[in-house]
Design a protein around this motif. Structure first.
Motif, PDB file in Angstrom:
ATOM      1  N   ALA A   1       4.453  -4.425 -19.169  1.00  0.00           N
ATOM      2  CA  ALA A   1       5.507  -4.962 -20.040  1.00  0.00           C
ATOM      3  C   ALA A   1       4.957  -5.473 -21.369  1.00  0.00           C
ATOM      4  O   ALA A   1       5.695  -5.601 -22.343  1.00  0.00           O
ATOM      5  CB  ALA A   1       6.254  -6.086 -19.325  1.00  0.00           C
ATOM      6  N   THR A   2       3.661  -5.765 -21.405  1.00  0.00           N
ATOM      7  CA  THR A   2       3.114  -6.343 -22.635  1.00  0.00           C
ATOM      8  C   THR A   2       1.970  -5.520 -23.243  1.00  0.00           C
ATOM      9  O   THR A   2       1.521  -5.836 -24.337  1.00  0.00           O
ATOM     10  CB  THR A   2       2.587  -7.778 -22.368  1.00  0.00           C
ATOM     11  N   THR A   3       1.507  -4.492 -22.549  1.00  0.00           N
ATOM     12  CA  THR A   3       0.359  -3.753 -23.081  1.00  0.00           C
ATOM     13  C   THR A   3       0.698  -3.076 -24.411  1.00  0.00           C
ATOM     14  O   THR A   3       1.841  -2.676 -24.648  1.00  0.00           O
ATOM     15  CB  THR A   3      -0.124  -2.668 -22.094  1.00  0.00           C
ATOM     16  N   GLU A   4      -0.323  -2.942 -25.251  1.00  0.00           N
ATOM     17  CA  GLU A   4      -0.102  -2.160 -26.479  1.00  0.00           C
ATOM     18  C   GLU A   4      -0.351  -0.677 -26.233  1.00  0.00           C
ATOM     19  O   GLU A   4      -0.061   0.160 -27.075  1.00  0.00           O
ATOM     20  CB  GLU A   4      -0.977  -2.697 -27.611  1.00  0.00           C
ATOM     21  N   HIS A   5      -0.909  -0.355 -25.051  1.00  0.00           N
ATOM     22  CA  HIS A   5      -1.166   1.050 -24.715  1.00  0.00           C
ATOM     23  C   HIS A   5       0.078   1.671 -24.091  1.00  0.00           C
ATOM     24  O   HIS A   5       0.166   1.816 -22.879  1.00  0.00           O
ATOM     25  CB  HIS A   5      -2.337   1.168 -23.736  1.00  0.00           C
ATOM     26  N   THR A   6       1.036   2.047 -24.910  1.00  0.00           N
ATOM     27  CA  THR A   6       2.258   2.652 -24.375  1.00  0.00           C
ATOM     28  C   THR A   6       2.205   4.169 -24.571  1.00  0.00           C
ATOM     29  O   THR A   6       1.236   4.700 -25.117  1.00  0.00           O
ATOM     30  CB  THR A   6       3.504   2.073 -25.075  1.00  0.00           C
ATOM     31  N   GLY A   7       3.253   4.838 -24.072  1.00  0.00           N
ATOM     32  CA  GLY A   7       3.320   6.288 -24.239  1.00  0.00           C
ATOM     33  C   GLY A   7       2.463   7.030 -23.236  1.00  0.00           C
ATOM     34  O   GLY A   7       2.127   8.194 -23.425  1.00  0.00           O
ATOM     35  N   THR A   8       2.115   6.364 -22.150  1.00  0.00           N
ATOM     36  CA  THR A   8       1.216   6.986 -21.192  1.00  0.00           C
ATOM     37  C   THR A   8       1.544   6.552 -19.765  1.00  0.00           C
ATOM     38  O   THR A   8       2.437   5.749 -19.537  1.00  0.00           O
ATOM     39  CB  THR A   8      -0.254   6.684 -21.574  1.00  0.00           C
ATOM     40  N   SER A   9       0.803   7.136 -18.807  1.00  0.00           N
ATOM     41  CA  SER A   9       1.020   6.850 -17.388  1.00  0.00           C
ATOM     42  C   SER A   9      -0.242   6.234 -16.802  1.00  0.00           C
ATOM     43  O   SER A   9      -1.350   6.527 -17.258  1.00  0.00           O
ATOM     44  CB  SER A   9       1.338   8.145 -16.633  1.00  0.00           C
ATOM     45  N   TYR A  10      -0.040   5.397 -15.803  1.00  0.00           N
ATOM     46  CA  TYR A  10      -1.170   4.771 -15.112  1.00  0.00           C
ATOM     47  C   TYR A  10      -0.994   4.885 -13.609  1.00  0.00           C
ATOM     48  O   TYR A  10       0.133   4.811 -13.106  1.00  0.00           O
ATOM     49  CB  TYR A  10      -1.257   3.271 -15.465  1.00  0.00           C
ATOM     50  N   ASN A  11      -2.106   5.017 -12.903  1.00  0.00           N
ATOM     51  CA  ASN A  11      -2.080   4.929 -11.448  1.00  0.00           C
ATOM     52  C   ASN A  11      -2.025   3.468 -11.029  1.00  0.00           C
ATOM     53  O   ASN A  11      -2.743   2.630 -11.591  1.00  0.00           O
ATOM     54  CB  ASN A  11      -3.359   5.531 -10.858  1.00  0.00           C
ATOM     55  N   VAL A  12      -1.210   3.196 -10.024  1.00  0.00           N
ATOM     56  CA  VAL A  12      -1.185   1.853  -9.440  1.00  0.00           C
ATOM     57  C   VAL A  12      -1.582   1.983  -7.966  1.00  0.00           C
ATOM     58  O   VAL A  12      -0.757   2.291  -7.105  1.00  0.00           O
ATOM     59  CB  VAL A  12       0.197   1.187  -9.600  1.00  0.00           C
ATOM     60  N   GLY A  13      -2.863   1.825  -7.731  1.00  0.00           N
ATOM     61  CA  GLY A  13      -3.408   1.922  -6.379  1.00  0.00           C
ATOM     62  C   GLY A  13      -4.624   1.025  -6.300  1.00  0.00           C
ATOM     63  O   GLY A  13      -4.969   0.345  -7.272  1.00  0.00           O
ATOM     64  N   THR A  14      -5.275   1.043  -5.139  1.00  0.00           N
ATOM     65  CA  THR A  14      -6.442   0.172  -4.971  1.00  0.00           C
ATOM     66  C   THR A  14      -7.743   0.901  -5.288  1.00  0.00           C
ATOM     67  O   THR A  14      -8.771   0.265  -5.484  1.00  0.00           O
ATOM     68  CB  THR A  14      -6.556  -0.317  -3.506  1.00  0.00           C
ATOM     69  N   GLY A  15      -7.689   2.245  -5.266  1.00  0.00           N
ATOM     70  CA  GLY A  15      -8.922   3.021  -5.408  1.00  0.00           C
ATOM     71  C   GLY A  15      -9.598   3.249  -4.052  1.00  0.00           C
ATOM     72  O   GLY A  15     -10.614   3.923  -3.972  1.00  0.00           O
ATOM     73  N   GLU A  16      -9.027   2.666  -2.991  1.00  0.00           N
ATOM     74  CA  GLU A  16      -9.546   2.863  -1.627  1.00  0.00           C
ATOM     75  C   GLU A  16      -8.486   3.630  -0.850  1.00  0.00           C
ATOM     76  O   GLU A  16      -7.303   3.538  -1.168  1.00  0.00           O
ATOM     77  CB  GLU A  16      -9.717   1.516  -0.906  1.00  0.00           C
ATOM     78  N   SER A  17      -8.912   4.341   0.187  1.00  0.00           N
ATOM     79  CA  SER A  17      -7.892   4.966   1.010  1.00  0.00           C
ATOM     80  C   SER A  17      -8.214   4.763   2.483  1.00  0.00           C
ATOM     81  O   SER A  17      -9.342   4.462   2.852  1.00  0.00           O
ATOM     82  CB  SER A  17      -7.764   6.452   0.697  1.00  0.00           C
ATOM     83  N   ALA A  18      -7.189   4.899   3.295  1.00  0.00           N
ATOM     84  CA  ALA A  18      -7.354   4.824   4.752  1.00  0.00           C
ATOM     85  C   ALA A  18      -6.557   5.969   5.343  1.00  0.00           C
ATOM     86  O   ALA A  18      -5.516   6.356   4.796  1.00  0.00           O
ATOM     87  CB  ALA A  18      -6.835   3.493   5.274  1.00  0.00           C
ATOM     88  N   SER A  19      -7.039   6.524   6.459  1.00  0.00           N
ATOM     89  CA  SER A  19      -6.250   7.559   7.123  1.00  0.00           C
ATOM     90  C   SER A  19      -5.151   6.864   7.921  1.00  0.00           C
ATOM     91  O   SER A  19      -5.234   5.658   8.228  1.00  0.00           O
ATOM     92  CB  SER A  19      -7.123   8.407   8.047  1.00  0.00           C
ATOM     93  N   VAL A  20      -4.127   7.623   8.254  1.00  0.00           N
ATOM     94  CA  VAL A  20      -3.024   7.065   9.022  1.00  0.00           C
ATOM     95  C   VAL A  20      -3.525   6.611  10.405  1.00  0.00           C
ATOM     96  O   VAL A  20      -3.086   5.584  10.930  1.00  0.00           O
ATOM     97  CB  VAL A  20      -1.867   8.084   9.090  1.00  0.00           C
ATOM     98  N   SER A  21      -4.491   7.355  10.964  1.00  0.00           N
ATOM     99  CA  SER A  21      -5.082   6.919  12.241  1.00  0.00           C
ATOM    100  C   SER A  21      -5.824   5.592  12.084  1.00  0.00           C
ATOM    101  O   SER A  21      -5.742   4.723  12.951  1.00  0.00           O
ATOM    102  CB  SER A  21      -6.056   7.969  12.773  1.00  0.00           C
ATOM    103  N   GLU A  22      -6.567   5.442  10.978  1.00  0.00           N
ATOM    104  CA  GLU A  22      -7.257   4.159  10.727  1.00  0.00           C
ATOM    105  C   GLU A  22      -6.249   3.020  10.598  1.00  0.00           C
ATOM    106  O   GLU A  22      -6.454   1.925  11.116  1.00  0.00           O
ATOM    107  CB  GLU A  22      -8.085   4.233   9.436  1.00  0.00           C
ATOM    108  N   LEU A  23      -5.153   3.310   9.883  1.00  0.00           N
ATOM    109  CA  LEU A  23      -4.111   2.287   9.726  1.00  0.00           C
ATOM    110  C   LEU A  23      -3.579   1.880  11.102  1.00  0.00           C
ATOM    111  O   LEU A  23      -3.383   0.688  11.379  1.00  0.00           O
ATOM    112  CB  LEU A  23      -2.970   2.818   8.852  1.00  0.00           C
ATOM    113  N   ALA A  24      -3.348   2.873  11.965  1.00  0.00           N
ATOM    114  CA  ALA A  24      -2.848   2.584  13.313  1.00  0.00           C
ATOM    115  C   ALA A  24      -3.823   1.661  14.044  1.00  0.00           C
ATOM    116  O   ALA A  24      -3.410   0.710  14.722  1.00  0.00           O
ATOM    117  CB  ALA A  24      -2.649   3.882  14.086  1.00  0.00           C
ATOM    118  N   ASP A  25      -5.129   1.922  13.887  1.00  0.00           N
ATOM    119  CA  ASP A  25      -6.132   1.060  14.526  1.00  0.00           C
ATOM    120  C   ASP A  25      -6.075  -0.359  13.976  1.00  0.00           C
ATOM    121  O   ASP A  25      -6.157  -1.325  14.732  1.00  0.00           O
ATOM    122  CB  ASP A  25      -7.548   1.625  14.295  1.00  0.00           C
TER     123      ASP A  25
END
Ligand code: NAD
Length: 301
Positions: free
Chosen positions: A222-246
């Protein structure tokens, strides 16, 4: 962001209600929602509610009067629903976005758009950067490609300042309903002592991002001066669905086991956000780890 008049479309929904609550602390908040999946009680008391359809330009135009920033989250969010009703999903997700962009152009307002990791489909390499070609696998993903692309075109063509945020798999308190996502589905079943249902082999991976982090990304946008673009909103880490179940079974101390069902059409195989650009340009970095987020969710039940 403070002292502004802001509009949150989809502000009664899972992410929108968290965002509205945070914005309502020091801004004048309007919520436009048709309550198709959203919950009236989730809207903060001080917000002005406009009940209506985001794909109706007259409704959006009225809601946007005097607004300086619009957070556009209203959408048909379910991939399954988009597969069974692509025309309706297009109407809400694409026509709705155009209605918001047009109204923002008239009102000279900034648009912060809820885009999605679904735009990438099965990316050629991981972590996926925002420069990766968009090859969606579902009508929902195609809608988000159109919305994300239109938003950037509106800045280029009309100078409407926009930021498109490609959320990865958001989870957290208040997520509900039949399409609420795998974290909530697992928690509900673990709580009921039922086996966790995994679609496909469970080796598909996701970047699970806590809703409080998604809210922080929206505030930064809402306040960045870097407009006109897209950004990823994630953690940069991933887990498999099986890991999540565990993790869920572990945290609950449940041993009801796992049941496999057929993979779902339109599902992507692997997903993980490259977070560099959001960090350097938006100053956004996710803070909540998956284990922390799950433990917190269980503590609330
Ligand atoms: P949600 O279903 O809880 O919220 C969507 C809100 O939009 C609901 O309140 C619903 O009533 C409202 N809505 C739907 N159609 C509407 C219409 N025609 N007019 C007005 N309001 C309408 O879903 P969510 O998870 O909070 O998603 C919010 C946004 O984030 C969506 O744009 C979604 O595509 C995007 N997103 C979510 C995730 C996730 O993991 N939850 C991931 C990527 C992107």
């Amino acid at each position: 962001l403070r002292g502004r008049t802001v509009l949150v479309t989809g502000g009664a929904g899972f992410i929108g209600s968290h965002l509205s609550a945070r914005l309502a602390v020091d801004n004048d908040v309007r919520v436009l929602d048709d309550f198709s999946t959203g919950d009236r009680d989730a809207v903060p008391e001080t917000a002005t509610v406009i009940e209506g359809d985001v794909s109706d330009p007259a409704v959006v135009e009225r809601a946007m009067t005097g607004v300086d920033t619009v957070f556009h989250l209203a959408a048909v969010v379910s991939v399954e629903e988009s597969v069974s009703e692509p025309t309706r999903s297009h109407r809400v997700n694409v026509d709705g976005t155009l209605a918001v962009l047009e109204a923002a152009r008239d009102a000279a307002a900034r648009v912060v758009l809820a885009s999605s990791a679904a735009v990438y489909g099965n990316p050629s390499s991981l972590p996926v950067t925002v420069d990766e070609p968009m090859t969606p696998r579902s009508p929902y993903g195609a809608d988000k490609v159109a919305a994300d692309t239109y938003a950037r075109a509106y800045e280029a063509s009309y100078g409407v300042p926009i930021v498109a945020l490609r959320y990865f798999n958001a989870y957290g308190p208040g997520q509900r309903g039949p399409y609420s996502g795998v974290v909530e589905a697992f928690l509900e079943r673990a709580e009921a002592g039922q086996p966790l249902v995994i679609h496909g082999d469970g080796e598909q991976t996701r970047d699970f991002v806590h809703v409080s982090d998604v809210v922080r990304a929206n505030l930064a946008a809402a306040t960045t001066e870097h407009t006109g673009t897209s950004y990823n909103v994630g953690t940069g880490e991933s887990a498999s669905v099986s890991e999540l179940a565990d993790i869920v079974a572990d945290a609950f101390g449940s041993d009801a086991g796992i049941r496999h069902e057929p993979a779902r059409p339109g599902d992507v195989r692997h997903s993980r956000a490259a977070t560099e650009r959001a960090r350097t340009e938006l100053g956004f970095e996710a803070r909540v780890s998956l284990r922390q987020g799950i433990t917190d969710l269980i503590g609330r039940r």
